[in-house]
Design a protein around this motif. Structure first.
Motif, PDB file in Angstrom:
ATOM      1  N   TRP A 120     -64.008  89.898  77.563  1.00  0.00           N
ATOM      2  CA  TRP A 120     -63.205  90.856  78.333  1.00  0.00           C
ATOM      3  C   TRP A 120     -64.018  92.139  78.471  1.00  0.00           C
ATOM      4  CZ3 TRP A 120     -59.178  90.574  81.424  1.00  0.00           C
ATOM      5  CH2 TRP A 120     -58.617  91.765  81.881  1.00  0.00           C
ATOM      6  N   SER A 176     -63.012  99.569  80.951  1.00  0.00           N
ATOM      7  CA  SER A 176     -63.724  99.270  79.714  1.00  0.00           C
ATOM      8  C   SER A 176     -65.017 100.048  79.583  1.00  0.00           C
ATOM      9  CB  SER A 176     -64.018  97.761  79.662  1.00  0.00           C
ATOM     10  OG  SER A 176     -64.824  97.437  78.567  1.00  0.00           O
ATOM     11  N   GLU A 177     -65.707 100.271  80.708  1.00  0.00           N
ATOM     12  CA  GLU A 177     -67.074 100.761  80.617  1.00  0.00           C
ATOM     13  C   GLU A 177     -67.266 102.212  81.031  1.00  0.00           C
ATOM     14  OE1 GLU A 177     -69.852  98.153  82.497  1.00  0.00           O
ATOM     15  OE2 GLU A 177     -69.012  96.357  81.547  1.00  0.00           O
TER      16      GLU A 177
END
Length: 383
Positions: A290, A344-345
């Protein structure tokens, strides 16, 4: 308009790369013209005679002078005469070679005469030096092209990073990513539980055989079992015990271990030294990351995972993996995935730079710098 720190950082090294390439190309062109003015072949012939004559002066200086070795004196004059006999009519500096020969054909030579002969050779040395200048210019030009190509590669990588950052910045951070996350989490939880049970209850020889066969699937990144460990579990009764039991045996003392296995030394050699491998063996290689892979990659992961998972998990786990695979067929998969990747990043600093326009400015500067190098490389083609 003042240049931003971003512009300065991106262009650092770029003007130098372009300027060095331009200067190196121009220097090579000048050196090439100077050689062609005389002719490369003619210069090489001249250089060969120049070097032979210079070496003769170096070799006989002190031996063929004054009251030295008369035989050496005669030998020296003979070799100089032989060298300068029948010089090609079109040889550069032919007259100078002949003048040096005439000068050296004296009844007696001194060290000053040798020095004078070297001075007379000096203009020829400068002339044939054009070949060395061309060789050096060619090497400098090749180096400048290599440096420019390296800088272009760095800029290309940076442009890719910035374009990706822009795409993430364009992602819908409020998109319902749970539509992807929930099926993936259900599968990951199920496969983790199934592998834990498999590891806990399956004979080690059978469990490690499954891991060994997984090596046929490149996307399943299980570390292959050590060969000595495989041999042991296949050939000894202890291999019918599950992995946790083998690890328990490995902690027993030698005297206690003798009561449980047929060959305590073999177990300690094959298992005790590989406890780290056995303890780290888990379902991670068949879990879906994920954020998940791209839509064109996800089915490949699922296909290879299924080939391994079906060997230790029941149909419910395989069905959960099938649901994950079907996610790639959703029309909104990439949009949801981009949102998941962005959440997420993207760091807080990156979000601020995106919002302020700094990323766009840096990308523009990087593209401009890359184009400048590209133009220079096209203008000054490779030799």
């Amino acid at each position: 308009m003042a240049r931003s720190d971003t512009d300065i950082e991106i262009s650092a090294g770029t003007p130098d790369s372009v300027e060095r390439l331009e200067q190196a190309a121009e220097a090579h062109e000048r050196a090439q013209a100077r050689v062609e003015e005389i002719g490369a072949d003619a210069l090489r012939d001249c250089r060969e005679i120049y070097r032979e004559l210079w070496n003769l002066l170096e070799s006989y200086d002190g031996r063929a002078t004054g009251g030295g070795d008369f035989e050496a004196f005669m030998e020296f004059q003979g070799q100089v005469g032989t060298l300068t006999d029948d010089l090609p009519d079109d040889l550069p500096e032919r007259d100078t070679f002949e003048e040096i020969d005439d000068f050296l054909q004296q009844r007696r030579l001194t060290e000053d005469d040798f020095e004078q002969a070297r001075e007379m050779l000096s203009p020829i040395g400068d002339l044939v030096g054009r070949l060395a200048e061309l060789d050096d210019a060619r090497e400098q030009y090749k180096k400048a092209r290599t440096d420019a190509n390296r800088r272009r590669g760095e800029l290309s990588d940076r442009i890719d990073d910035l374009e990706r950052l822009q795409r993430l910045g364009d992602a819908d951070l409020d998109a319902p990513v749970e539509r992807l996350r929930d099926p993936i989490e259900r599968y990951n939880d199920a496969v983790t539980e199934a592998f834990t049970e498999f590891r806990r209850n399956t004979p080690a020889r059978d469990a490690l055989a499954v891991i060994e066969r997984a090596d046929a699937y490149p996307l399943v990144e299980f570390r292959p079992p050590p060969s000595e460990l495989l041999t042991y579990v296949r050939e000894h009764d202890a291999g019918t015990e599950p992995i946790p039991k083998l690890l328990e045996f490995a902690d027993y003392s030698a005297s206690k271990l003798d009561h449980y296995v047929d060959d305590a030394a073999a177990l300690r050699s094959a298992v005790a030294t590989r406890q780290t491998y056995l303890r780290r063996l888990d379902a991670e290689p068949v879990r879906i990351d994920w954020p998940p892979p791209a839509a064109n990659a996800l089915p490949w992961f699922c296909r290879e995972y299924r080939s391994v998972v079906a060997r230790f998990a029941d149909e419910s786990v395989v069905a959960a993996l099938r649901e994950v695979r079907e996610l790639a067929e959703r029309d909104d998969y990439e949009r949801l995935r981009e949102s998941a990747v962005a959440r997420s990043e993207l760091t807080e600093t990156e979000r601020e730079r995106l919002a302020s326009g700094a990323v766009e400015q840096e990308l523009s500067a990087a593209r401009e710098a890359s184009a400048a190098i590209e133009d220079a490389l096209d203008t000054y083609s490779s030799l």
